[in-house]
Design a protein around this motif. Structure first.
Motif, short mmCIF file in Angstrom:
data_model
loop_
_atom_site.label_atom_id
_atom_site.label_comp_id
_atom_site.label_asym_id
_atom_site.label_seq_id
_atom_site.Cartn_x
_atom_site.Cartn_y
_atom_site.Cartn_z
N ARG A 195 50.73 13.06 95.37
CA ARG A 195 51.20 12.11 94.37
C ARG A 195 52.61 11.61 94.74
O ARG A 195 52.92 10.42 94.58
CB ARG A 195 51.20 12.77 92.99
N THR A 196 53.44 12.50 95.26
CA THR A 196 54.78 12.08 95.70
C THR A 196 54.68 11.03 96.80
O THR A 196 55.41 10.04 96.79
CB THR A 196 55.57 13.30 96.23
N LEU A 197 53.77 11.23 97.73
CA LEU A 197 53.55 10.23 98.78
C LEU A 197 53.03 8.93 98.20
O LEU A 197 53.46 7.84 98.59
CB LEU A 197 52.55 10.75 99.81
N ALA A 198 52.11 9.03 97.25
CA ALA A 198 51.54 7.83 96.63
C ALA A 198 52.63 7.00 95.97
O ALA A 198 52.61 5.76 96.02
CB ALA A 198 50.47 8.22 95.62
N ASN A 199 53.57 7.68 95.34
CA ASN A 199 54.66 6.98 94.64
C ASN A 199 55.57 6.22 95.61
O ASN A 199 56.35 5.36 95.18
CB ASN A 199 55.48 7.96 93.81
N MET A 200 55.51 6.57 96.89
CA MET A 200 56.35 5.90 97.89
C MET A 200 55.64 4.69 98.51
O MET A 200 56.23 3.96 99.29
CB MET A 200 56.73 6.89 99.00
N GLU A 201 54.36 4.50 98.15
CA GLU A 201 53.57 3.42 98.75
C GLU A 201 53.58 2.17 97.87
O GLU A 201 53.56 2.27 96.63
CB GLU A 201 52.11 3.88 98.93
N GLU A 202 53.56 1.03 98.50
CA GLU A 202 53.43 -0.22 97.76
C GLU A 202 52.04 -0.33 97.15
O GLU A 202 51.86 -0.76 96.02
CB GLU A 202 53.70 -1.41 98.69
N ASP A 203 51.02 0.07 97.94
CA ASP A 203 49.64 0.14 97.44
C ASP A 203 49.19 1.59 97.56
O ASP A 203 48.83 2.04 98.65
CB ASP A 203 48.73 -0.78 98.25
N PRO A 204 49.19 2.34 96.47
CA PRO A 204 48.93 3.78 96.55
C PRO A 204 47.46 4.17 96.46
O PRO A 204 47.14 5.36 96.40
CB PRO A 204 49.69 4.31 95.33
N ARG A 205 46.53 3.21 96.48
CA ARG A 205 45.12 3.54 96.18
C ARG A 205 44.56 4.61 97.12
O ARG A 205 43.92 5.56 96.66
CB ARG A 205 44.27 2.27 96.26
N ASN A 206 44.75 4.46 98.42
CA ASN A 206 44.19 5.46 99.35
C ASN A 206 44.75 6.85 99.07
O ASN A 206 44.02 7.86 99.13
CB ASN A 206 44.49 5.05 100.79
N GLN A 207 46.05 6.92 98.79
CA GLN A 207 46.67 8.21 98.50
C GLN A 207 46.11 8.78 97.20
O GLN A 207 45.89 10.00 97.07
CB GLN A 207 48.19 8.05 98.38
N LEU A 208 45.87 7.91 96.20
CA LEU A 208 45.37 8.38 94.90
C LEU A 208 43.95 8.96 95.00
O LEU A 208 43.60 9.89 94.27
CB LEU A 208 45.41 7.26 93.87
N TRP A 209 43.14 8.41 95.90
CA TRP A 209 41.82 9.00 96.11
C TRP A 209 41.96 10.45 96.58
O TRP A 209 41.22 11.34 96.13
CB TRP A 209 41.03 8.19 97.14
N ASP A 210 42.91 10.69 97.48
CA ASP A 210 43.16 12.07 97.93
C ASP A 210 43.67 12.93 96.79
O ASP A 210 43.28 14.10 96.65
CB ASP A 210 44.16 12.08 99.08
N VAL A 211 44.56 12.38 95.96
CA VAL A 211 45.06 13.13 94.80
C VAL A 211 43.89 13.56 93.93
O VAL A 211 43.82 14.72 93.48
CB VAL A 211 46.06 12.27 93.99
N MET A 212 42.95 12.64 93.69
CA MET A 212 41.80 12.97 92.85
C MET A 212 40.94 14.07 93.48
O MET A 212 40.47 14.98 92.80
CB MET A 212 40.96 11.72 92.61
N SER A 213 40.75 14.00 94.82
CA SER A 213 39.98 15.05 95.50
C SER A 213 40.65 16.41 95.32
O SER A 213 39.99 17.41 95.01
CB SER A 213 39.85 14.73 96.99
N TYR A 214 41.97 16.46 95.49
CA TYR A 214 42.68 17.74 95.37
C TYR A 214 42.64 18.26 93.93
O TYR A 214 42.50 19.47 93.71
CB TYR A 214 44.13 17.59 95.84
N LEU A 215 42.74 17.36 92.96
CA LEU A 215 42.68 17.78 91.55
C LEU A 215 41.30 18.34 91.22
O LEU A 215 41.18 19.33 90.49
CB LEU A 215 43.03 16.61 90.64
N CYS A 216 40.25 17.71 91.75
CA CYS A 216 38.90 18.24 91.53
C CYS A 216 38.74 19.60 92.21
O CYS A 216 38.13 20.52 91.65
CB CYS A 216 37.84 17.26 92.05
#
Length: 760
Positions: free
Chosen positions: A522-543
């Motif tokens: 999520r920290t990495l996602a917050n550094m991205e202009e378009d965080p969608r790819n990072q957020l998919w990984d966040v969702m995988s890790y949360l699951c």
């Protein structure tokens, strides 16, 4: 066959009876992996194999395992001097009082002679012939080793340029084998092909090669043999001038193992000499990769042979730099050869040829070179290398010029030369520059850990590059806790750097701490202009962390519409394939996707897999591993990499069942009965699969084969009994040999059925 393998088979049976099934399987696994070119797997398994032989206090078994280790090293990996010490020690071990009578001690002779041949075939001809002949005198033509050692003797003759003598010898050995009532395996014949090629009799060589292929069609072809045949076919076609066919037949370079490098290069050279367009810097780079490899394993004669090809092609392209580099390798290798006859003369002749090309000249001023190069339609690092070297010398402070030079060197597999330039710059500059990071990457990728220590000392201990170097060293040493600690420190000092955050994500995933992996992703996602790819990984890790509420929140951010509103995500998302990376390579299993990044595996694993995946509930990485086809009407099932298993399916071993198809009604009834028990069955046979009933005028029958698995609590004996009960009314009986064997039941009925229906 029994002379070599009888004691091995007996030992396996004894281990099976003692309940040591895994140990028994390991004996077959080692030899199979060598033949299938599972090179890394052999290296990883060998410590376990040697430990097994010593725990059983069985020196014969140690000879067996170490022989196959050498087949991997001196055969598949063509190791020379780096394997010599071990090969000699192993030869001595295999000829001790307690091991001398082991049939595999004969095979050890082949390992030692091949190691010498790898180092310098012509230089060790007499010794190779002597040791092969001495061992051949100890065995009869009925031994498989008789053929292997005859090949070693013939190869020594070929290396000594005694080609006709080699052909006569091979004929003689073949007659001895046939007179003993044994079958010829084709290895002797393949050495005849080698001799005919050396004699320039390409038509005869190709004709014999095709005959060998035809003779082997009825037998299973190990991957090792398939690779050698594919490369040899391309080589022979090129020698015959059939260039289009040769190019089509030539395998991709990255698909072959080191044992095929020299023949592949010989094929490429033969093509390039007749097709100028094939002679490119890319080919030069591939050849250089082989030369670098031969240097690393001490396979010296091949360096001389391949370097000559490299020079010939380089001069045809007008590449003085490439020719000089290959010439230097020849000069450095020459003192390491036992037989040096005539090579210095060849080196001197090449040096004279190269000198006639003169010195390269800059096409523009040094400070204009990069702009000029960037304006060219096609770039060729081999042509540019001399110019870039001159520009770097004229402009020693220009990092862009040096960076371009490094890129060109790397493209040509000249990493060592690139590092020399980089060391000179970094030791003088000592700043956090891109060139310093380039050098760091080369050191890490080249496993140059001693030089890495030298690199780290050039910088302040808590500078960004020093900390990043220490992190990379820790990762390389698989010290995850240290990598994590250093990454925390680097993030604290340099919060804008993404590298340490990515490492924290990686470490937490490796340690199955998915909650923290999600936090840092999520920290990495917050550094991205378009965080969608990072957020998919966040969702995988949360699951994976079973934090379903937060996973739902991320799904909402991604504008994913879920049917349910809370709790575990359990919905119908269609079918997917889940890719698991096993010891035997990647395995894709069909699964029911039940959420954006979760699925339950439907099919039983193959019987050969150690881990049963059936009914496992898994989390996957959302990145597609296979591109969707352009045709929207084409059926497509996406493939994803398994990230984590949330819940095991608790099924046991898969069992293979084969035979005649009983008809839709009986088979559907059979499946329904298994479903009632909670067992799983998966049909793997194609629709046109047939079996032959040899007891009924070779009648062709519709066939079927499938795998079957039951819950872990069900024993093999119970499964065997249920199978008997359920199919007793079928018109033809089915075969489940390995299940019966595991259940302790008689296997003779199954062997009889295999023979009757001609099952493989």
């Amino acid at each position: 066959m029994d002379m070599i393998w009888g004691w091995v088979n007996k030992l396996q049976e004894e281990l099976d009876e003692a309940g040591q099934n895994q140990a028994a399987q390991l004996i077959d696994q080692i030899s199979d992996d060598v033949a299938e070119l599972n090179i890394g797997k052999v290296e990883a398994t060998m410590p376990e194999a040697l430990a097994l032989s010593r725990s059983l206090q069985n020196p014969w078994l140690e000879v067996y395992f170490r022989h196959w280790e050498m087949r991997n090293r001196v055969g598949s990996l063509v190791q020379g001097e780096v394997a010599l010490k071990d090969a000699v020690e192993f030869f001595e071990f295999a000829h001790r009082e307690e091991t001398l009578e082991c049939p595999q001690s004969i095979c050890v002779t082949q390992d030692l002679t091949e190691c010498y041949a790898n180092m310098d075939g012509p230089g060790w001809v007499e010794e190779r012939m002597a040791v092969a002949e001495e061992t051949l005198d100890r065995i009869s033509p009925k031994w498989n080793c008789f053929q292997c050692l005859s090949c070693e003797y013939a190869e020594a003759l070929i290396d000594d340029q005694r080609y006709h003598e080699a052909l006569s010898y091979l004929d003689q050995q073949e007659q001895k084998i046939l007179a003993a009532g044994e079958e010829l395996f084709g290895s002797l014949s393949s050495r005849k092909v080698m001799a005919y090629i050396k004699l320039g009799e390409y038509e005869k060589a190709y004709e014999l090669f095709l005959q060998n292929i035809k003779n082997s069609e009825k037998n299973y072809q190990w991957r090792k043999h398939v690779e050698m045949d594919n490369v040899s076919r391309a080589h022979l076609l090129a020698l015959l001038g059939k260039i289009d066919e040769a190019r089509e037949a030539l395998p991709a370079w990255n698909s072959i193992s080191p044992m095929s490098y020299q023949t592949w290069i010989a094929a490429a050279v033969a093509i390039a000499k007749q097709d100028e367009g094939f002679n490119t810097w890319s080919l030069s780079s591939v050849i250089q990769q082989a030369l670098n490899y031969y240097v690393s394993v001490g396979t010296y004669r091949k360096i001389i042979d391949v370097a000559m090809d490299q020079i010939d092609l380089a001069l045809a392209r007008g590449s003085v730099w490439c020719a000089n580099r290959a010439l230097m390798m020849m000069q450095e290798t020459l003192p390491k050869l036992r037989k040096q006859d005539g090579i210095q003369i060849i080196i001197d002749q090449y040096a004279e040829k190269i000198a006639t090309f003169g010195q390269a000249k800059l096409p523009v001023l040094a400070n204009e070179l990069l702009e000029w190069l960037n304006g060219q339609e096609e770039r060729d690092p081999e042509k540019e290398i001399d110019w870039l070297q001159m520009a770097a010398k004229a402009l020693p402070e220009d990092q862009e010029v040096l960076s371009s030079l490094i890129d060109a060197l790397k493209a040509l597999n000249a990493d060592q030369e690139a590092m020399e330039y980089l060391w000179a710059f970094v030791e003088k500059d000592r700043t956090d520059s891109q060139l310093a990071y380039t050098l760091l990457g080369l050191l890490i990728n080249g496993q140059k850990l001693t030089e890495l220590e030298r690199f780290i000392t050039l910088f302040e201990s808590e500078s960004a590059i020093a900390l990043w170097s220490k992190i990379q060293r820790a990762l390389n040493e698989k010290n995850l806790d240290q990598a994590k600690s250093l990454s925390f420190r680097m993030y604290e000092l340099y919060p804008d750097y993404r590298g340490p955050i990515s490492v924290l994500v990686y470490v937490f995933v490796e340690q199955k701490d998915f909650a923290n992996a999600a936090k840092w992703k999520r920290t990495l996602a917050n550094m991205e202009e378009d965080p969608r790819n990072q957020l998919w990984d966040v969702m995988s890790y949360l699951c994976a962390a079973e934090n379903w509420d937060e996973a739902r929140n991320v799904a909402a951010e991604l504008e994913i519409n879920l049917v349910s509103e809370s709790g575990v995500i359990e919905e119908d998302w269609g079918l997917v394939y889940i890719r698991t990376f096993t010891e035997d390579g990647p395995y894709d299993a069909l699964a029911q996707c039940n959420g954006p990044v979760t699925a339950r595996i439907l099919e039983p694993s193959p019987p050969s897999m150690k881990e049963q995946l059936c009914n496992d509930w898994v989390v996957f990485d959302a990145e597609h591993l296979v591109e969707r086809p352009e045709d929207e009407n084409e059926r497509f099932i996406p493939v994803f990499r398994k990230l984590h298993t949330l819940e095991k399916g608790n099924f046991g071993t898969s069992w293979f069942v084969d035979g005649a198809f009983p008809g839709e009604e009986l088979f559907n009834q059979f499946k329904a009965q298994l479903d009632e028990k909670g067992w799983r069955i998966w049909v793997r046979s194609p629709e046109d699969y047939k079996v032959t009933d040899s007891e009924n005028n070779d009648e062709l029958l519709a066939g079927i084969y499938f795998v079957l698995t039951a819950p872990q609590s069900i024993s093999a004996k119970e499964i065997d009994q249920v199978m008997h009960d359920l199919i007793k009314g079928w018109p033809h009986q089915m075969v489940w040999y390995y299940l019966a064997k595991e259940a302790g039941k008689a296997v003779e009925p199954h062997l009889a059925l295999i023979e009757r229906y001609q099952l493989d």
